[in-house]
Design a protein around this motif. Sequence first.
Motif, PDB file in Angstrom:
ATOM      1  N   ALA A 438       1.037  -4.075  -7.385  1.00 21.45           N
ATOM      2  CA  ALA A 438       0.962  -3.120  -6.282  1.00 21.45           C
ATOM      3  C   ALA A 438       1.332  -3.780  -4.967  1.00 21.45           C
ATOM      4  N   GLN A 439       0.870  -5.007  -4.774  1.00 20.40           N
ATOM      5  CA  GLN A 439       1.226  -5.741  -3.565  1.00 20.40           C
ATOM      6  C   GLN A 439       2.727  -5.993  -3.508  1.00 20.40           C
ATOM      7  N   GLY A 440       3.341  -6.242  -4.662  1.00 18.91           N
ATOM      8  CA  GLY A 440       4.781  -6.436  -4.713  1.00 18.91           C
ATOM      9  C   GLY A 440       5.551  -5.175  -4.373  1.00 18.91           C
ATOM     10  N   ARG A 441       5.072  -4.030  -4.841  1.00 20.23           N
ATOM     11  CA  ARG A 441       5.733  -2.756  -4.520  1.00 20.23           C
ATOM     12  C   ARG A 441       5.669  -2.469  -3.031  1.00 20.23           C
ATOM     13  N   LEU A 442       4.529  -2.789  -2.434  1.00 17.03           N
ATOM     14  CA  LEU A 442       4.385  -2.571  -1.000  1.00 17.03           C
ATOM     15  C   LEU A 442       5.337  -3.473  -0.222  1.00 17.03           C
ATOM     16  N   ALA A 444       8.131  -4.699  -1.261  1.00 20.40           N
ATOM     17  CA  ALA A 444       9.512  -4.268  -1.506  1.00 20.40           C
ATOM     18  C   ALA A 444       9.875  -3.048  -0.676  1.00 20.40           C
ATOM     19  N   PHE A 445       8.900  -2.220  -0.368  1.00 22.49           N
ATOM     20  CA  PHE A 445       9.185  -1.018   0.426  1.00 22.49           C
ATOM     21  C   PHE A 445       9.666  -1.398   1.823  1.00 22.49           C
ATOM     22  N   GLY A 446       8.911  -2.220   2.500  1.00 19.73           N
ATOM     23  CA  GLY A 446       9.343  -2.785   3.766  1.00 19.73           C
ATOM     24  C   GLY A 446       9.382  -1.846   4.951  1.00 19.73           C
ATOM     25  N   GLY A 447       9.084  -0.570   4.763  1.00 23.92           N
ATOM     26  CA  GLY A 447       9.156   0.387   5.861  1.00 23.92           C
ATOM     27  C   GLY A 447       7.799   0.645   6.486  1.00 23.92           C
ATOM     28  N   ARG A 448       7.772   1.652   7.347  1.00 27.19           N
ATOM     29  CA  ARG A 448       6.517   2.025   7.992  1.00 27.19           C
ATOM     30  C   ARG A 448       5.585   2.667   6.971  1.00 27.19           C
ATOM     31  N   LEU A 449       4.322   2.273   7.035  1.00 27.28           N
ATOM     32  CA  LEU A 449       3.368   2.785   6.056  1.00 27.28           C
ATOM     33  C   LEU A 449       3.046   4.253   6.255  1.00 27.28           C
ATOM     34  N   ASP A 450       3.338   4.796   7.455  1.00 27.67           N
ATOM     35  CA  ASP A 450       3.069   6.215   7.662  1.00 27.67           C
ATOM     36  C   ASP A 450       4.259   7.081   7.259  1.00 27.67           C
ATOM     37  N   HIS A 451       5.319   6.488   6.734  1.00 23.38           N
ATOM     38  CA  HIS A 451       6.466   7.258   6.253  1.00 23.38           C
ATOM     39  C   HIS A 451       6.065   8.006   4.990  1.00 23.38           C
ATOM     40  N   ARG A 452       6.612   9.200   4.822  1.00 26.20           N
ATOM     41  CA  ARG A 452       6.184  10.037   3.693  1.00 26.20           C
ATOM     42  C   ARG A 452       6.553   9.435   2.334  1.00 26.20           C
ATOM     43  N   GLU A 453       7.524   8.520   2.291  1.00 30.34           N
ATOM     44  CA  GLU A 453       7.911   7.876   1.042  1.00 30.34           C
ATOM     45  C   GLU A 453       7.235   6.525   0.849  1.00 30.34           C
ATOM     46  N   ALA A 454       6.397   6.132   1.772  1.00 27.88           N
ATOM     47  CA  ALA A 454       5.678   4.862   1.631  1.00 27.88           C
ATOM     48  C   ALA A 454       4.674   4.962   0.489  1.00 27.88           C
ATOM     49  N   PRO A 455       4.417   3.864  -0.199  1.00 27.45           N
ATOM     50  CA  PRO A 455       3.370   3.889  -1.231  1.00 27.45           C
ATOM     51  C   PRO A 455       2.038   4.304  -0.620  1.00 27.45           C
ATOM     52  N   LEU A 456       1.285   5.100  -1.362  1.00 28.79           N
ATOM     53  CA  LEU A 456      -0.030   5.517  -0.893  1.00 28.79           C
ATOM     54  C   LEU A 456      -0.939   4.297  -0.787  1.00 28.79           C
ATOM     55  N   ARG A 457      -1.551   4.129   0.379  1.00 31.98           N
ATOM     56  CA  ARG A 457      -2.448   3.006   0.616  1.00 31.98           C
ATOM     57  C   ARG A 457      -3.808   3.529   1.062  1.00 31.98           C
ATOM     58  N   LEU A 458      -4.851   2.989   0.461  1.00 33.02           N
ATOM     59  CA  LEU A 458      -6.220   3.342   0.831  1.00 33.02           C
ATOM     60  C   LEU A 458      -6.922   2.107   1.373  1.00 33.02           C
ATOM     61  N   ALA A 459      -8.008   2.331   2.080  1.00 35.23           N
ATOM     62  CA  ALA A 459      -8.809   1.232   2.606  1.00 35.23           C
ATOM     63  C   ALA A 459     -10.276   1.475   2.272  1.00 35.23           C
ATOM     64  N   LEU A 460     -11.019   0.412   2.107  1.00 38.60           N
ATOM     65  CA  LEU A 460     -12.455   0.520   1.882  1.00 38.60           C
ATOM     66  C   LEU A 460     -13.166   0.718   3.215  1.00 38.60           C
ATOM     67  N   ASP A 461     -14.247   1.490   3.187  1.00 36.14           N
ATOM     68  CA  ASP A 461     -14.929   1.810   4.441  1.00 36.14           C
ATOM     69  C   ASP A 461     -16.339   1.237   4.527  1.00 36.14           C
ATOM     70  N   MET A 462     -16.673   0.327   3.603  1.00 33.35           N
ATOM     71  CA  MET A 462     -17.980  -0.318   3.650  1.00 33.35           C
ATOM     72  C   MET A 462     -17.806  -1.825   3.858  1.00 33.35           C
ATOM     73  N   PRO A 463     -18.843  -2.514   4.369  1.00 33.02           N
ATOM     74  CA  PRO A 463     -18.742  -3.972   4.539  1.00 33.02           C
ATOM     75  C   PRO A 463     -18.362  -4.654   3.232  1.00 33.02           C
ATOM     76  N   SER A 464     -17.523  -5.682   3.343  1.00 36.12           N
ATOM     77  CA  SER A 464     -17.017  -6.336   2.139  1.00 36.12           C
ATOM     78  C   SER A 464     -18.023  -7.309   1.538  1.00 36.12           C
ATOM     79  N   GLY A 465     -18.993  -7.756   2.325  1.00 35.19           N
ATOM     80  CA  GLY A 465     -19.987  -8.683   1.824  1.00 35.19           C
ATOM     81  C   GLY A 465     -19.565 -10.126   1.979  1.00 35.19           C
ATOM     82  N   LEU A 466     -20.315 -11.026   1.356  1.00 33.89           N
ATOM     83  CA  LEU A 466     -20.015 -12.445   1.438  1.00 33.89           C
ATOM     84  C   LEU A 466     -18.789 -12.763   0.603  1.00 33.89           C
ATOM     85  N   GLY A 467     -17.948 -13.630   1.109  1.00 33.46           N
ATOM     86  CA  GLY A 467     -16.774 -14.011   0.341  1.00 33.46           C
ATOM     87  C   GLY A 467     -15.697 -14.555   1.240  1.00 33.46           C
ATOM     88  N   PRO A 468     -14.546 -14.933   0.663  1.00 33.63           N
ATOM     89  CA  PRO A 468     -13.420 -15.422   1.463  1.00 33.63           C
ATOM     90  C   PRO A 468     -12.798 -14.292   2.268  1.00 33.63           C
TER      91      PRO A 468
END
Length: 516
Positions: A438-442, A444-468
């Motif tokens: 999925a990261q590779g597809r993103l 390869a797209f190389g365009g603006r993420l708000d473009h209608r043909e951009a791969p659908l991207r979601l984000a998490l809305d809670m704290p990520s917790g301990l980690g790198p």
Amino acid sequence: MWAIRGRILAMSDHPDVPTAASGAFAGTVWLADDGRIAAVTSSRQRVPAGFEGAEILDVGTSLVMPGLIDLHNHLAYNTLPLWTEPKQQVAFLHHNSWTRAPTYSASTTWPAYALITACPGELLAYVETKAIVGGTTTIQGSPPMNRPRDGWLVRNVEDESFGTGDDDRIYASTLTGKPQMLADRANGMRRGSTFIYHCAEGQPETVVAREFVDAELAGCLQARFVAVHANAADTSRFAAWKARPGAIAWSPFSNLWLYGRTTDVPAAQREKITVCLGSDWAPSGTKHVLGEVKVARLVSDALGWGFTDQQLVAMMTSAPGDVLARSWRRQLGRLQPKAIGDVVVLRASPRADPYGAVVAATERDVQLVVIAGQPRYGTTALMDAAGATPLTTVTIAGEDRSLRLTTPDDADSGWQWQDVLKRMEKVRKNPKAEIEAAQGRLAAFGGRLDHREAPLRLALDMPSGLGPVGGLPKDLGEVHVPELQSLEHDADWLKSLVGRGFHRGLLDDLARYYPA
């Protein structure tokens, strides 16, 4: 245009809507082509003008009521099982305590990240279907995305624009706001927007109680302010909200699971603050708001609050509908003329108290779900009778249901439920490879993420917790995605309540609503 005939539980005090001593009456809800309710009539009244030839779907003695509204959720995590920290022996103090627990990131952030990254469309289909099988028609907490959807499956509070493209009406924040951000949101509320804010979540007299004070000092205590949880807030400060009371989103299951106590709802109501239900998220919540109302019933009974079933039903219909209408300028949660045409049909016996029947209803009782006048989910017979297409089959509690599911990018292209599950299972079995692809597809797209043909991207809305970085492990091979959880409150889920969490056995009593 079409209509639904049955026992109407309107949840409305509109002068043009009939009333009945029991709360429900034999009648019809008339749905216009614009997705709104044209009229609500009793069996003794004439057909409204213009509906003389309309198809009428007769559901017999089943209850016809407003669609349910879930005012607090985090959908991106709703494939996950209930979570507990194995070594935690006492209830957590506040929301900054459990997000720092040793197993939190690996149990919540990592698997959720895998699914939102590698199969975002399928994830949305799964979690929104989980909501709709419980009668939910509007839900808060859809994951932030690069291409917000308007009118896909379940109505998303933050993204809904009603076809106008203007989705800047309702804002939400799960993270603690700094003074300037809170002041900006206060000014936005004065201009007409709504602010849904995770605020003072935890035990009373802990450091997070200050969050409610900070919101007050920033000018946020307005009619369009929704405080999520507020169970740590000093209830004496609720009085400062009384002049322009807003709302509290109450998630009793999550409160009890993590903290062993919940929001002082009677104290809020004494200051005229509206209380609405939210099922929170799968790691510490019920499957959907129809499950959460049962927890509210148990809490009210255990604490002697004396809430009626009618009051509890209002917390997931008319109360949140009125709150959202303050910014949307459109009524939800009530069956009345000009309201949005969100309707749920629940199976009920002819003599059952309507409010009690709603509180006791399970997924098997959800017969039909209509959103903006369009049939979206229900029994095969009712969905066929309503002319819904394209359809796929979902099995709920051993019974087949029909779901009108389309691909996120094409409202006319049907999507089979088995294809959704197949893709999610592929990601679950090899998350590292699927994340990297999925990261590779993103890239390869190389365009603006708000473009209608951009791969659908979601984000998490809670704290990520301990980690790198970002809470993720350096080696993605450490990511484990657990088995997808069922859509309904099944025996395995009920069994997982016993001896876990900090509810002291209160939540064990949910089993009485879900007989084997």
